[in-house]
Motif scaffolding. Structure first.
Motif, PDB file in Angstrom:
ATOM      1  N   VAL A 298       0.816  -1.216   0.000  1.00 26.43           N
ATOM      2  CA  VAL A 298       0.000   0.000   0.000  1.00 26.43           C
ATOM      3  C   VAL A 298       0.852   1.269   0.000  1.00 26.43           C
ATOM      4  N   SER A 299       2.024   1.210   0.592  1.00 23.07           N
ATOM      5  CA  SER A 299       2.871   2.397   0.691  1.00 23.07           C
ATOM      6  C   SER A 299       3.359   2.855  -0.678  1.00 23.07           C
ATOM      7  N   TYR A 300       3.812   4.083  -0.748  1.00 25.93           N
ATOM      8  CA  TYR A 300       4.321   4.664  -1.994  1.00 25.93           C
ATOM      9  C   TYR A 300       5.482   3.833  -2.538  1.00 25.93           C
ATOM     10  N   ARG A 301       6.388   3.427  -1.653  1.00 31.24           N
ATOM     11  CA  ARG A 301       7.550   2.648  -2.070  1.00 31.24           C
ATOM     12  C   ARG A 301       7.139   1.273  -2.599  1.00 31.24           C
ATOM     13  N   ALA A 302       6.180   0.629  -1.912  1.00 33.97           N
ATOM     14  CA  ALA A 302       5.708  -0.689  -2.342  1.00 33.97           C
ATOM     15  C   ALA A 302       4.991  -0.598  -3.691  1.00 33.97           C
ATOM     16  N   LEU A 303       4.192   0.454  -3.875  1.00 30.20           N
ATOM     17  CA  LEU A 303       3.511   0.665  -5.151  1.00 30.20           C
ATOM     18  C   LEU A 303       4.515   0.819  -6.285  1.00 30.20           C
ATOM     19  N   LYS A 304       5.534   1.614  -6.053  1.00 29.79           N
ATOM     20  CA  LYS A 304       6.563   1.853  -7.072  1.00 29.79           C
ATOM     21  C   LYS A 304       7.227   0.549  -7.483  1.00 29.79           C
ATOM     22  N   LYS A 305       7.559  -0.275  -6.499  1.00 26.74           N
ATOM     23  CA  LYS A 305       8.222  -1.555  -6.753  1.00 26.74           C
ATOM     24  C   LYS A 305       7.312  -2.526  -7.508  1.00 26.74           C
ATOM     25  N   ASN A 306       6.068  -2.668  -7.041  1.00 30.64           N
ATOM     26  CA  ASN A 306       5.144  -3.632  -7.647  1.00 30.64           C
ATOM     27  C   ASN A 306       4.696  -3.208  -9.045  1.00 30.64           C
ATOM     28  N   LEU A 307       4.436  -1.909  -9.233  1.00 29.86           N
ATOM     29  CA  LEU A 307       4.007  -1.425 -10.546  1.00 29.86           C
ATOM     30  C   LEU A 307       5.095  -1.652 -11.595  1.00 29.86           C
ATOM     31  N   LYS A 308       6.345  -1.472 -11.195  1.00 30.29           N
ATOM     32  CA  LYS A 308       7.463  -1.707 -12.101  1.00 30.29           C
ATOM     33  C   LYS A 308       7.520  -3.180 -12.505  1.00 30.29           C
ATOM     34  N   LYS A 309       7.324  -4.072 -11.538  1.00 25.64           N
ATOM     35  CA  LYS A 309       7.338  -5.512 -11.815  1.00 25.64           C
ATOM     36  C   LYS A 309       6.175  -5.923 -12.713  1.00 25.64           C
ATOM     37  N   ILE A 310       5.011  -5.334 -12.471  1.00 29.57           N
ATOM     38  CA  ILE A 310       3.826  -5.639 -13.285  1.00 29.57           C
ATOM     39  C   ILE A 310       4.090  -5.256 -14.745  1.00 29.57           C
ATOM     40  N   ALA A 311       4.624  -4.050 -14.950  1.00 28.35           N
ATOM     41  CA  ALA A 311       4.906  -3.570 -16.309  1.00 28.35           C
ATOM     42  C   ALA A 311       5.932  -4.461 -17.000  1.00 28.35           C
ATOM     43  N   GLN A 312       6.977  -4.852 -16.288  1.00 28.02           N
ATOM     44  CA  GLN A 312       8.023  -5.702 -16.861  1.00 28.02           C
ATOM     45  C   GLN A 312       7.474  -7.077 -17.242  1.00 28.02           C
ATOM     46  N   SER A 313       6.573  -7.618 -16.417  1.00 28.62           N
ATOM     47  CA  SER A 313       6.029  -8.950 -16.697  1.00 28.62           C
ATOM     48  C   SER A 313       5.167  -8.948 -17.964  1.00 28.62           C
ATOM     49  N   PHE A 314       4.376  -7.893 -18.163  1.00 29.14           N
ATOM     50  CA  PHE A 314       3.571  -7.801 -19.390  1.00 29.14           C
ATOM     51  C   PHE A 314       4.458  -7.536 -20.601  1.00 29.14           C
ATOM     52  N   ASP A 315       5.546  -6.805 -20.388  1.00 36.03           N
ATOM     53  CA  ASP A 315       6.482  -6.519 -21.475  1.00 36.03           C
ATOM     54  C   ASP A 315       7.181  -7.797 -21.948  1.00 36.03           C
ATOM     55  N   SER A 316       7.252  -8.795 -21.057  1.00 38.02           N
ATOM     56  CA  SER A 316       7.933 -10.061 -21.372  1.00 38.02           C
ATOM     57  C   SER A 316       7.008 -11.090 -22.023  1.00 38.02           C
ATOM     58  N   LEU A 317       5.724 -10.788 -22.146  1.00 35.05           N
ATOM     59  CA  LEU A 317       4.795 -11.723 -22.779  1.00 35.05           C
ATOM     60  C   LEU A 317       5.178 -11.976 -24.237  1.00 35.05           C
ATOM     61  N   ASN A 318       4.916 -13.183 -24.693  1.00 31.00           N
ATOM     62  CA  ASN A 318       5.215 -13.547 -26.078  1.00 31.00           C
ATOM     63  C   ASN A 318       4.090 -13.039 -26.975  1.00 31.00           C
ATOM     64  N   LEU A 319       4.360 -11.936 -27.684  1.00 33.70           N
ATOM     65  CA  LEU A 319       3.326 -11.273 -28.480  1.00 33.70           C
ATOM     66  C   LEU A 319       3.671 -11.281 -29.966  1.00 33.70           C
ATOM     67  N   ASP A 320       2.646 -11.269 -30.786  1.00 36.77           N
ATOM     68  CA  ASP A 320       2.814 -11.147 -32.236  1.00 36.77           C
ATOM     69  C   ASP A 320       2.376  -9.739 -32.640  1.00 36.77           C
ATOM     70  N   LEU A 321       3.335  -8.848 -32.802  1.00 36.02           N
ATOM     71  CA  LEU A 321       3.049  -7.446 -33.123  1.00 36.02           C
ATOM     72  C   LEU A 321       3.301  -7.139 -34.600  1.00 36.02           C
ATOM     73  N   SER A 322       3.363  -8.196 -35.433  1.00 37.44           N
ATOM     74  CA  SER A 322       3.704  -8.017 -36.846  1.00 37.44           C
ATOM     75  C   SER A 322       2.543  -7.510 -37.692  1.00 37.44           C
ATOM     76  N   HIS A 323       1.315  -7.596 -37.184  1.00 39.49           N
ATOM     77  CA  HIS A 323       0.161  -7.183 -37.974  1.00 39.49           C
ATOM     78  C   HIS A 323      -0.576  -6.029 -37.295  1.00 39.49           C
ATOM     79  N   SER A 324      -1.207  -5.191 -38.106  1.00 40.68           N
ATOM     80  CA  SER A 324      -1.945  -4.040 -37.588  1.00 40.68           C
ATOM     81  C   SER A 324      -3.407  -4.416 -37.337  1.00 40.68           C
TER      82      SER A 324
END
Length: 424
Positions: A197-223
């Protein structure tokens, strides 16, 4: 002779450990985290997920179909849920009130009237509001609870945003949803341990959440056609209200973007400032709103900064979004979603979501004015904007709604093809 004020059953502080609070469903990730926040604050809570024709049938029994489609659905969901329960003497119903000019402020009166007609008049109804309505409720918005709810909203907005950014491109079907649910479960356990809940914990967890979605296996070759969804808050977010609109768009191979809950909350807070600016009242409320805005904006910044290093373009700061309605609609227009609806459409076009579905409950005057009424002006500013208004009410058929959306998507695909041909 003065008429007597009717006394309704109340939710008392002594009921916190004995009674289950029933809450209507709306945003799945957010609601799961809100539920956990309330559970960790000593309340027994249950998010209702009952759907189907029985919900609409029960709503039509007790709410006039010209009143408000969201009210009809919410009340129908309550009654349908109660019809299948055995612990009726141990339940409490929770409903939100905005306190503004929207009919949503009267939901609680419609609900109590419906409960009496259905034979459930003895069940307490608790109001969740920030407008000093129903002050004698046993639900207390303590600083500790508000911090948990604010954290839940922050996590919910980021998870929903990144889920929508990835779900249409995943190579492994269901991977994005599984990742989102894993994070909801993880944050829920953090709340149980009095962490996250704290500001520091939010910063840490939000960063991890973003990194985990960034690591998903995605097919971005088509519009894919990029579709934004705006409108009245309930039908915009609740699958029950919009006939599972997001799932339909994904099944039609489109990328969906739904603005986060932060926008609506900040919109309500800024309206307190505009009340003082335009109408000269609510100075104390203005100061409190400014303090809460400062608190939320710090957490909004954490979300945006956590997404920036990834392959995904982050959401805009709300301070930018709110200015986009300038020249189209005054900030004094604040009934229902008011100027926010216009600002969100402008923002969606700005970030590449030219195709917009404006979800409107039939008879919702603010949305017809601030949504449908400004479309011509928005298109004059952004000629490529492909906007369609879809009405949702008991008489509207799903087939007709989906056919109109398919037509919008056909136009969007034609535009993509033209752009690709031009590049060649």
């Amino acid at each position: 002779m003065e008429s007597e004020v009717k006394e309704y059953p109340r939710f008392l502080a002594s009921m916190r450990k004995t009674h289950t609070i029933l809450i209507p469903s709306m945003l799945p990730f957010h609601m799961a985290l809100f539920e956990k926040a309330l559970l960790c604050s000593g309340y027994k809570v249950e998010i209702m997920n009952n759907e189907g024709p029985d919900v609409v049938t029960e709503g039509l029994k007790y709410v006039h179909n010209d009143t408000c489609y969201p009210a009809l659905l919410v009340i129908g969901q309550f009654i349908d849920n109660l019809n299948h329960r055995t612990d009726l003497d141990k339940v409490v119903l929770l409903i939100t009130q905005t306190g503004g000019g929207c009919r949503a402020s009267n939901y609680i009166h419609l609900l109590r009237k419906a409960l009496e007609k259905a034979g459930y008049g003895y069940i307490p109804v608790v109001s969740l509001n920030a407008s000093n309505l129903e002050k004698d409720s046993g639900l207390r918005l303590t600083y500790s609870l508000i911090k948990k709810v604010a954290a839940a909203m922050t996590y919910g907005d980021e998870i929903m945003y990144l889920y929508n950014k990835t779900r249409s491109y995943e190579k492994e079907k269901g991977a994005a949803k599984q990742l989102a649910m894993n994070w909801v479960e993880y944050i829920g356990k953090e709340f149980e341990r009095k962490k996250g809940v704290s500001y520091r914990a939010l910063k840490k967890n939000l960063k991890k959440i973003a990194q985990s979605f960034d690591s998903l296996n995605l097919d971005l070759s088509h519009s894919l056609p990029k579709v934004g969804v705006v409108g009245e808050i309930y039908v915009k977010y609740a699958a029950l209200g919009n006939n599972h609109l997001e799932e339909f768009l994904v099944s039609e191979h489109a990328e969906v973007m739904v603005p986060g809950l932060y926008g609506f909350i900040l919109y309500c807070l800024y309206n307190s400032i505009y009340d003082s600016q335009f109408y000269g009242h609510g100075k104390k409320k203005k100061l409190i709103s400014k303090l809460i805005i400062w608190y939320l904006k710090r957490r909004e910044t954490l979300m945006i900064k956590s997404i920036k290093p990834t392959k995904f373009t982050p959401m805009k700061y709300f301070s930018h979004t709110k200015e986009l309605s300038n020249g189209i609609l005054s900030h004094g227009t604040k009934m229902g979603e008011g100027w926010l609806l216009t600002a969100e459409m402008m923002e969606l076009v700005e970030i590449g979501y030219d195709n917009i579905i404006c979800t409107q409950p039939f008879g919702c005057l603010p949305n017809h004015i601030c949504g449908k009424g400004v479309m011509k002006k928005i298109k004059s500013i952004h000629p490529d904007a492909n906007i369609v208004a879809i009405d949702y009410d008991p008489s509207a058929t799903k087939v007709n709604q989906e056919n109109r959306i398919k037509l919008m998507l056909a136009i969007a695909r034609e535009k993509i093809k033209e752009d690709e041909d031009a590049k060649l």
